[in-house]
Motif scaffolding. Structure first.
Motif, PDB file in Angstrom:
ATOM      1  N   VAL A  76      -5.542  -3.266  -7.032  1.00  0.00           N
ATOM      2  CA  VAL A  76      -4.859  -2.033  -7.423  1.00  0.00           C
ATOM      3  C   VAL A  76      -3.931  -1.555  -6.319  1.00  0.00           C
ATOM      4  O   VAL A  76      -2.775  -1.175  -6.569  1.00  0.00           O
ATOM      5  N   LEU A  77      -4.410  -1.578  -5.059  1.00  0.00           N
ATOM      6  CA  LEU A  77      -3.586  -1.106  -3.949  1.00  0.00           C
ATOM      7  C   LEU A  77      -2.412  -2.045  -3.680  1.00  0.00           C
ATOM      8  O   LEU A  77      -1.323  -1.606  -3.303  1.00  0.00           O
ATOM      9  N   LYS A  78      -2.628  -3.343  -3.887  1.00  0.00           N
ATOM     10  CA  LYS A  78      -1.532  -4.299  -3.702  1.00  0.00           C
ATOM     11  C   LYS A  78      -0.462  -4.120  -4.769  1.00  0.00           C
ATOM     12  O   LYS A  78       0.738  -4.196  -4.499  1.00  0.00           O
ATOM     13  N   LYS A  79      -0.902  -3.842  -6.000  1.00  0.00           N
ATOM     14  CA  LYS A  79       0.029  -3.718  -7.126  1.00  0.00           C
ATOM     15  C   LYS A  79       0.752  -2.368  -7.131  1.00  0.00           C
ATOM     16  O   LYS A  79       1.956  -2.297  -7.372  1.00  0.00           O
ATOM     17  N   PHE A  80       0.011  -1.286  -6.845  1.00  0.00           N
ATOM     18  CA  PHE A  80       0.578   0.055  -6.992  1.00  0.00           C
ATOM     19  C   PHE A  80       0.934   0.719  -5.664  1.00  0.00           C
ATOM     20  O   PHE A  80       1.631   1.731  -5.652  1.00  0.00           O
ATOM     21  N   GLY A  81       0.427   0.198  -4.535  1.00  0.00           N
ATOM     22  CA  GLY A  81       0.648   0.855  -3.250  1.00  0.00           C
ATOM     23  C   GLY A  81      -0.392   1.940  -3.009  1.00  0.00           C
ATOM     24  O   GLY A  81      -1.213   2.248  -3.878  1.00  0.00           O
ATOM     25  N   PHE A  82      -0.354   2.540  -1.811  1.00  0.00           N
ATOM     26  CA  PHE A  82      -1.351   3.537  -1.429  1.00  0.00           C
ATOM     27  C   PHE A  82      -1.307   4.755  -2.351  1.00  0.00           C
ATOM     28  O   PHE A  82      -2.314   5.167  -2.907  1.00  0.00           O
ATOM     29  N   LYS A  83      -0.138   5.352  -2.494  1.00  0.00           N
ATOM     30  CA  LYS A  83      -0.032   6.625  -3.205  1.00  0.00           C
ATOM     31  C   LYS A  83      -0.402   6.484  -4.680  1.00  0.00           C
ATOM     32  O   LYS A  83      -1.291   7.191  -5.176  1.00  0.00           O
ATOM     33  N   GLY A 122     -13.884   4.270  -9.153  1.00  0.00           N
ATOM     34  CA  GLY A 122     -12.670   4.997  -8.803  1.00  0.00           C
ATOM     35  C   GLY A 122     -12.667   5.403  -7.345  1.00  0.00           C
ATOM     36  O   GLY A 122     -11.649   5.291  -6.648  1.00  0.00           O
ATOM     37  N   LEU A 123     -13.819   5.848  -6.866  1.00  0.00           N
ATOM     38  CA  LEU A 123     -13.927   6.245  -5.463  1.00  0.00           C
ATOM     39  C   LEU A 123     -13.776   5.053  -4.518  1.00  0.00           C
ATOM     40  O   LEU A 123     -13.291   5.211  -3.393  1.00  0.00           O
ATOM     41  N   ALA A 124     -14.191   3.867  -4.966  1.00  0.00           N
ATOM     42  CA  ALA A 124     -14.034   2.676  -4.129  1.00  0.00           C
ATOM     43  C   ALA A 124     -12.562   2.440  -3.816  1.00  0.00           C
ATOM     44  O   ALA A 124     -12.187   2.123  -2.682  1.00  0.00           O
ATOM     45  N   ILE A 125     -11.708   2.601  -4.832  1.00  0.00           N
ATOM     46  CA  ILE A 125     -10.265   2.446  -4.621  1.00  0.00           C
ATOM     47  C   ILE A 125      -9.753   3.548  -3.699  1.00  0.00           C
ATOM     48  O   ILE A 125      -8.978   3.312  -2.769  1.00  0.00           O
ATOM     49  N   LEU A 126     -10.208   4.778  -3.958  1.00  0.00           N
ATOM     50  CA  LEU A 126      -9.764   5.917  -3.160  1.00  0.00           C
ATOM     51  C   LEU A 126     -10.160   5.767  -1.698  1.00  0.00           C
ATOM     52  O   LEU A 126      -9.376   6.044  -0.786  1.00  0.00           O
ATOM     53  N   ARG A 220       3.099  12.437  -7.913  1.00  0.00           N
ATOM     54  CA  ARG A 220       4.402  13.074  -7.726  1.00  0.00           C
ATOM     55  C   ARG A 220       4.632  13.544  -6.286  1.00  0.00           C
ATOM     56  O   ARG A 220       5.692  14.097  -5.978  1.00  0.00           O
ATOM     57  N   SER A 221       3.651  13.336  -5.409  1.00  0.00           N
ATOM     58  CA  SER A 221       3.789  13.780  -4.018  1.00  0.00           C
ATOM     59  C   SER A 221       4.699  12.831  -3.236  1.00  0.00           C
ATOM     60  O   SER A 221       5.031  11.736  -3.703  1.00  0.00           O
ATOM     61  N   ASN A 222       5.086  13.254  -2.028  1.00  0.00           N
ATOM     62  CA  ASN A 222       5.923  12.401  -1.175  1.00  0.00           C
ATOM     63  C   ASN A 222       5.096  11.739  -0.075  1.00  0.00           C
ATOM     64  O   ASN A 222       5.549  11.560   1.046  1.00  0.00           O
ATOM     65  N   LEU A 223       3.885  11.361  -0.418  1.00  0.00           N
ATOM     66  CA  LEU A 223       2.992  10.702   0.543  1.00  0.00           C
ATOM     67  C   LEU A 223       3.604   9.371   0.972  1.00  0.00           C
ATOM     68  O   LEU A 223       3.869   8.504   0.134  1.00  0.00           O
ATOM     69  N   PRO A 224       3.842   9.175   2.279  1.00  0.00           N
ATOM     70  CA  PRO A 224       4.513   7.943   2.726  1.00  0.00           C
ATOM     71  C   PRO A 224       3.559   6.760   2.804  1.00  0.00           C
ATOM     72  O   PRO A 224       2.343   6.922   2.958  1.00  0.00           O
ATOM     73  N   GLU A 225       4.119   5.562   2.688  1.00  0.00           N
ATOM     74  CA  GLU A 225       3.354   4.351   2.937  1.00  0.00           C
ATOM     75  C   GLU A 225       3.238   4.159   4.449  1.00  0.00           C
ATOM     76  O   GLU A 225       4.067   4.667   5.212  1.00  0.00           O
ATOM     77  N   VAL A 226       2.222   3.438   4.913  1.00  0.00           N
ATOM     78  CA  VAL A 226       2.054   3.182   6.349  1.00  0.00           C
ATOM     79  C   VAL A 226       1.876   1.704   6.598  1.00  0.00           C
ATOM     80  O   VAL A 226       1.458   0.957   5.719  1.00  0.00           O
TER      81      VAL A 226
END
Length: 430
Positions: A76-83, A122-126, A220-226
């Motif tokens: 999920v994180l690889k496909k969608f990114g952190f945010k 869900g929390l595992a992804i979070l 919809r936030s502007n949370l940046p990738e790191v």
């Protein structure tokens, strides 16, 4: 608060304050959802007519999702990114909370467990996204301080969760019905339990709504990738790291085991204390506040960490001190009884407070391009919250609720080993 610390997204310095506020809100939410379990254990034990050992499948279903869902988290994180991955995780948690509604109407323990597993997934992804994010968004030397701030958000929610849920549940009625099992007819007793279970519907509808709103907010936030932590380099600037897999980092693997034991004892301290109070004949209406004592002790430790790390106390030293306190408080529990013993259970919160914040930076330091894989492996260690409380529940059933806390001792001893030498094994520079 490291508000002036920077990351290097797109080679542009950025303040960490804004992202920390967003991640802090997420830590509050998954703290709230996680520590609801402390009240669900005795409440579902009554509503679903469970033995003490069976009631601890609440924590098993919730935390085993971290192990089972680890590959899904990485995908999920690889496909969608952190945010966007965080937004997806909140949506999955909302589905899990929604399952509680038919579970309450049918009074099905299996459905409750499926709902808990889904929320845990869900929390595992979070967790896979948020913990490395807060670790690498600023200087590694102050990572424990940032995680401590997140921990305060998490534990304040943990203290409030059973109290707020208790406002929607008639705990006095649940206690009363549990004592009437012999005096009521089977039909009347079953109807009384149905009424108790239905009290779960309204609070979980509220949780569904809040999670959906948060999912849209994060998306919809502007949370940046790191970017990941830098690899270790030699004096001439060449990379020292030549390993090709995260499994070639012994200190990361040991960090996984350490987190497994740590989360196990943290969940035991927070999720067994209400049930332990009931075993001491404390009514649920009073016992619902006991988790708040454990959370308050953790918050106290976090405040110490924010002030002391790294100016007065290194992350390694904090880990050593907390593990030693864990050993001492565990002995305090099993060698005393009554409310004195219960106070020692709450005091485990202080012992646990700086373990999580210290393990993450120690385990992620120097892994470079393997940061994502390493954090995914570390998050799998949260499955300790599934296994060790279940073991506690079985021991409580056989040797008593007080003596069952012996299960914590070897866990704290292993954490002490990691603090002294385990985190150095396999590092090019220590």
């Amino acid at each position: 608060m490291d508000a002036k610390a920077i990351n290097t997204v797109g080679n542009k310095p950025q303040s960490t304050l804004g992202p920390m506020i967003i991640i802090g809100a997420l830590f509050f939410i998954f703290g709230f959802v996680t520590w609801l379990n402390s009240l669900l254990i005795p409440f579902l034990g009554i509503a679903c007519e469970l033995t003490e050992a069976q009631s601890y499948f609440v924590t098993f279903a919730f935390y085993i999702a971290y192990l089972v869902m680890a590959p899904v988290s990485s995908y999920v994180l690889k496909k969608f990114g952190f945010k966007n991955g965080m937004a997806v995780s909140l949506g999955i948690m909302a589905v899990g909370a929604l399952i509680f509604i038919p579970a309450a109407y049918s009074r099905s323990y299996l459905l409750f467990l499926i709902g808990l597993f889904t929320m845990g997934g869900g929390l595992a992804i979070l967790q896979t996204a948020s913990n490395p994010y807060i670790t690498i968004i600023g200087p590694v030397e102050t990572a424990a301080r940032r995680i401590s701030i997140m921990g305060i958000c998490n534990k304040l929610a943990g203290a409030l969760a059973p109290i707020i849920l208790g406002l929607f549940l008639n705990l006095g009625e649940a206690d009363s019905v549990a004592k009437q099992v012999e005096s009521l007819s089977p039909e009347a007793y079953s109807q009384a339990l149905d009424k108790i279970a239905l009290q779960m519907v309204n609070p979980y509808i509220g949780i569904v709504v809040v999670l959906i709103i948060l999912a849209f907010w994060i998306a919809r936030s502007n949370l940046p990738e790191v970017d990941g932590d830098e690899e270790e380099v030699s004096e001439d600037g060449s990379a020292l790291e030549t390993r090709t897999s995260v499994f070639q980092f012994p200190y990361v693997l040991l960090g996984f085991v350490t987190l497994f034991f740590y989360v196990g004892v943290e969940v035991i301290a927070g999720d067994t204390i209400i049930a332990y109070g009931r075993s001491l004949d404390v009514p649920l209406t009073t016992a619902k506040y006991f988790t708040g004592g454990t959370m308050a002790a953790m918050v106290l430790g976090y405040i110490v960490g924010i002030i002391a790390i790294p100016k007065y106390l290194g992350q390694e030293q904090a880990l050593k001190i907390c593990s030693i306190l864990g050993v001492l408080f565990t002995c305090g529990i099993v060698f005393t009884d009554g409310m004195t013993s219960l106070v020692f259970v709450a005091a485990l919160g202080l012992a646990n407070s700086l373990i999580w914040p210290a393990i993450w930076p120690l385990a992620l330091k120097g892994v470079g391009k393997f940061t994502g894989a390493a954090s995914g492996l570390l998050v799998m260690g949260i499955a300790g919250g599934a296994v060790l409380p279940l073991l506690y529940g079985q021991l409580a059933h056989t040797i008593g609720t007080n003596q069952a806390y012996w299960v914590c001792l070897p866990c704290y001893l292993f954490i002490l080993f990691y603090a002294i030498s385990g985190h150095k094994i396999g590092k090019k520079h220590v």
